[in-house]
Write an enzyme that holds these catalytic residues in place. Structure first.
Site, PDB file in Angstrom:
ATOM      1  N   ASP A 485      -6.212  -1.067  -2.229  1.00 47.77           N
ATOM      2  CA  ASP A 485      -6.051  -2.010  -1.114  1.00 47.77           C
ATOM      3  C   ASP A 485      -4.747  -1.686  -0.396  1.00 47.77           C
ATOM      4  O   ASP A 485      -3.701  -1.489  -1.029  1.00 47.77           O
ATOM      5  CB  ASP A 485      -6.028  -3.448  -1.647  1.00 47.77           C
ATOM      6  N   ILE A 486      -4.787  -1.611   0.939  1.00 55.11           N
ATOM      7  CA  ILE A 486      -3.585  -1.335   1.736  1.00 55.11           C
ATOM      8  C   ILE A 486      -2.668  -2.548   1.681  1.00 55.11           C
ATOM      9  O   ILE A 486      -3.099  -3.680   1.936  1.00 55.11           O
ATOM     10  CB  ILE A 486      -3.956  -1.004   3.191  1.00 55.11           C
ATOM     11  N   GLU A 528      -9.761  -3.680   4.349  1.00 52.60           N
ATOM     12  CA  GLU A 528      -8.797  -2.647   3.976  1.00 52.60           C
ATOM     13  C   GLU A 528      -8.923  -2.303   2.494  1.00 52.60           C
ATOM     14  O   GLU A 528      -8.016  -1.748   1.897  1.00 52.60           O
ATOM     15  CB  GLU A 528      -7.367  -3.099   4.295  1.00 52.60           C
TER      16      GLU A 528
END
Length: 614
Positions: A485-486, A528
């Site tokens: 996950d960003i 994301e």
């Protein structure tokens, strides 16, 4: 020469009979050509209405596929209240906008609550309330087995068009609301404007109540609907075509029902268009026929005593030429590409104009070729010939053909063999279906690939991952799953804009592809959020891979249009296959818990799932 009364009467009678015969032939030719033009117009109108109906049906199916995928990502609670907080509202709008970008024929996607009010939109466009009339809303609300519905835009709307609505239910199977996509008249007008209708032709799309959804040209007169044809079409089988030829105004109307809907495409062809060439040709026929009639009478007068054998020979020759001309006319005017080949050497003996254009060569040039040279594979040709000779029907066979320059294309092919006492002829009818095959490929791509990142979408990732889990358990091999996950992705969107956020997602996807193996399965399962499955990989080998990927993400620099650079990090959760795991969801849940721990412990780190993680 002295003519007796009997001889003069005989010559006069012969001349009159010959003149009547010429008139009959002219009348027959004019009538036959008229029927050909009318039949061609009928087939053309039927083809155009069918083509429009299939394109709209395909567009609606494409929208429905996207809505079906979207329904799996929407919580029923999201439809109950429009005020879910800025974060969730933004997330929902991003999800709707992402799906809207996948379907160019739709102009908006909205969420509708159980009381028919709109709670969220992909695009914040002005609206006058409901997208569909209340009758359609109640139809899908009150029928739990009605998963979707195609309806026209609400009658109070300023525009006209079609909406696709899909039912959303809670975990207790109660109606929670709808996901609705709207296809406005702009798309329909653009589709109809591409038809070749002639100067006086027109096309319109109506619903079962004869309300006009779209028509072209815009200033075309409203068509008088044939009630009998309309009722018959609505009560008949799917994809039935009704051709109505109204002699009063000399027009041909083709009615075609769009599959799974109550919308009808009506194509109207005017005789001012399809009989224009026939009228001019008829005038030339009459002038030429009159001239020929006078000449024939003179020839009859001077050569009536010619030898009977010569007369019979000329009659047979004329009959043969007329038959050949009619045969060539039928083949040349056929909308299907036709090729005739001599057996057993398969040399082409005839190819019509449509086939010459299809294979990008002249009709004369094709006569030096053999029929199997039109195929990409000679083996396919010989296999079809053998099946035809064995009595097996070869109709609508999809095969790869090739043009003169070797360029391949898809064709739908039918083959038959005609035998006479003197020769055996192979007849091949071909239709170009390259566009259809491309559409099938595009639909398959859209159903499996995320349009933004180019990675597998959630549904296809889940399907492939479950196959790998079954294989790993069957072969007793290890398997590892990475959740990624960003970090602070919302901050990237807020500070730099969604286009830069999209670039961040695309950059991370490219890093995943370049870092991982070809056998690894990578998917974008959220905005994301990414998931990676590493087959035949245990924790000892997989953890360094996850760390290497995290470090490459941290070192990545994205150069922005204003020459600034964007740097971001990612948090990673890792989990391995357990003995009781049957589906990917169980492993993803553990990896997600590890990812959540990485977020809580400061982000930009890799955490391995353990019991302490829960």
């Amino acid at each position: 020469m002295n003519w007796t009364t009997r001889q003069s009467a005989f010559i006069t009678l012969l001349a009159m009979l010959f003149g009547l015969g010429m008139i009959f032939i002219l009348a027959y030719q004019v009538n036959s050509s008229y029927k050909v033009e009318v039949q061609r117009a009928r087939l053309g109108a039927a083809h155009q209405s069918s083509e429009v109906a299939h394109k709209i049906s395909g567009a609606l199916r494409e929208i429905d596929i996207v809505l079906k995928d979207l329904s799996d990502r929407i919580n029923p609670q999201d439809l109950m209240n429009a005020e879910l907080g800025h974060s969730r509202n933004t997330e929902l709008q991003n999800i709707l906008l992402d799906k809207l970008l996948q379907i160019h024929q739709a102009d908006n996607i909205v969420l509708v609550s159980s009381n028919s009010s709109i709670t969220h939109r992909a695009l914040d466009t002005p609206s006058n309330g409901q997208l569909m009339d209340n009758a359609y809303f109640q139809l899908i609300r009150n029928n739990r087995y009605q998963e979707r519905i195609y309806a026209r835009l609400a009658s109070h709307s300023q525009n006209t068009g079609i909406v696709v609505a899909r039912r959303i239910e809670s975990l207790t199977a109660e109606f929670s609301g709808l996901i609705v996509a709207s296809m406005t008249r702009n798309y329909l007008d653009d589709l109809l404007s591409k038809l070749h209708l002639g100067k006086h032709g027109s096309v319109q799309i109506i619903d079962q109540n004869k309300n006009i959804l779209a028509k072209y040209p815009a200033n075309a007169a409203i068509l008088a609907i044939d009630e009998a044809s309309l009722k018959s079409l609505m009560a008949g089988k799917e994809n039935s075509v009704l051709i109505n030829h109204t002699e009063k105004n000399q027009s041909i109307s083709s009615y075609y029902l769009i599959k799974d809907t109550s919308f009808i495409v009506i194509v109207n062809a005017s005789s001012d268009d399809y009989l224009l060439l026939w009228r001019s040709n008829t005038l030339y026929y009459l002038l030429g026929g009159g001239t020929l009639l006078i000449m024939a009478l003179l020839m009859c007068y001077f050569f009536w005593r010619s030898h009977r054998l010569t007369q019979n020979l000329h009659k047979k020759e004329n009959h043969l030429n007329a038959s050949e001309a009619r045969f060539r006319q039928m083949i040349e005017t056929s909308p299907v590409a036709i090729v005739l080949a001599r057996m057993p050497d398969y040399f082409i003996t005839y190819i019509n104009h449509q086939a010459a254009e299809l294979f990008d060569q002249t009709q004369a040039g094709a006569l030096s070729q053999r029929a199997f040279e039109l195929y990409k594979s000679k083996l396919n040709f010989m296999d079809q010939v053998n099946k035809t000779q064995a009595g097996q029907d070869q109709h609508n066979i999809e095969v790869v053909l090739q043009r003169k320059n070797g360029q391949p294309f898809w064709g739908s092919l039918s083959m038959s063999i005609s035998e006479t006492s003197q020769s055996t002829t192979l007849m091949i009818g071909i239709s170009d279906i390259t566009i259809k095959k491309q559409l099938e490929t595009d639909l398959q791509h859209r159903a499996t690939i995320d349009s933004l990142s180019g990675l597998f979408n959630r549904a296809y990732f889940t399907e492939q991952a479950n196959h790998e889990i079954a294989r790993a358990k069957r072969n007793q091999q290890p398997l590892l799953v990475i959740m990624l996950d960003i970090d602070h992705f919302k901050r990237i969107n807020d500070n730099w804009g969604h286009d830069i956020g999209d670039k961040a997602i695309q950059s991370l996807a490219e890093l995943c592809r370049s870092t991982l193996r070809d056998i690894d399965i990578i998917g974008r399962i959220g905005g994301e959020e990414f998931a990676i499955l590493l087959p035949e990989t245990d924790l000892e080998k997989g953890f360094p891979v996850a760390e290497r990927l995290r470090q490459r993400i941290e070192a990545q620099r994205i150069v922005l249009p204003n020459q600034q650079t964007l740097q971001f990090t990612a948090s990673i959760g890792v989990s391995t296959l357990c003995a009781d795991d049957q589906k990917i969801d169980q492993i993803l849940k553990r990896a997600d818990l590890a990812l959540y721990q990485a977020k809580n412990e400061g982000r930009n780190q890799t955490v391995i799932y353990s019991k302490k993680t829960e």
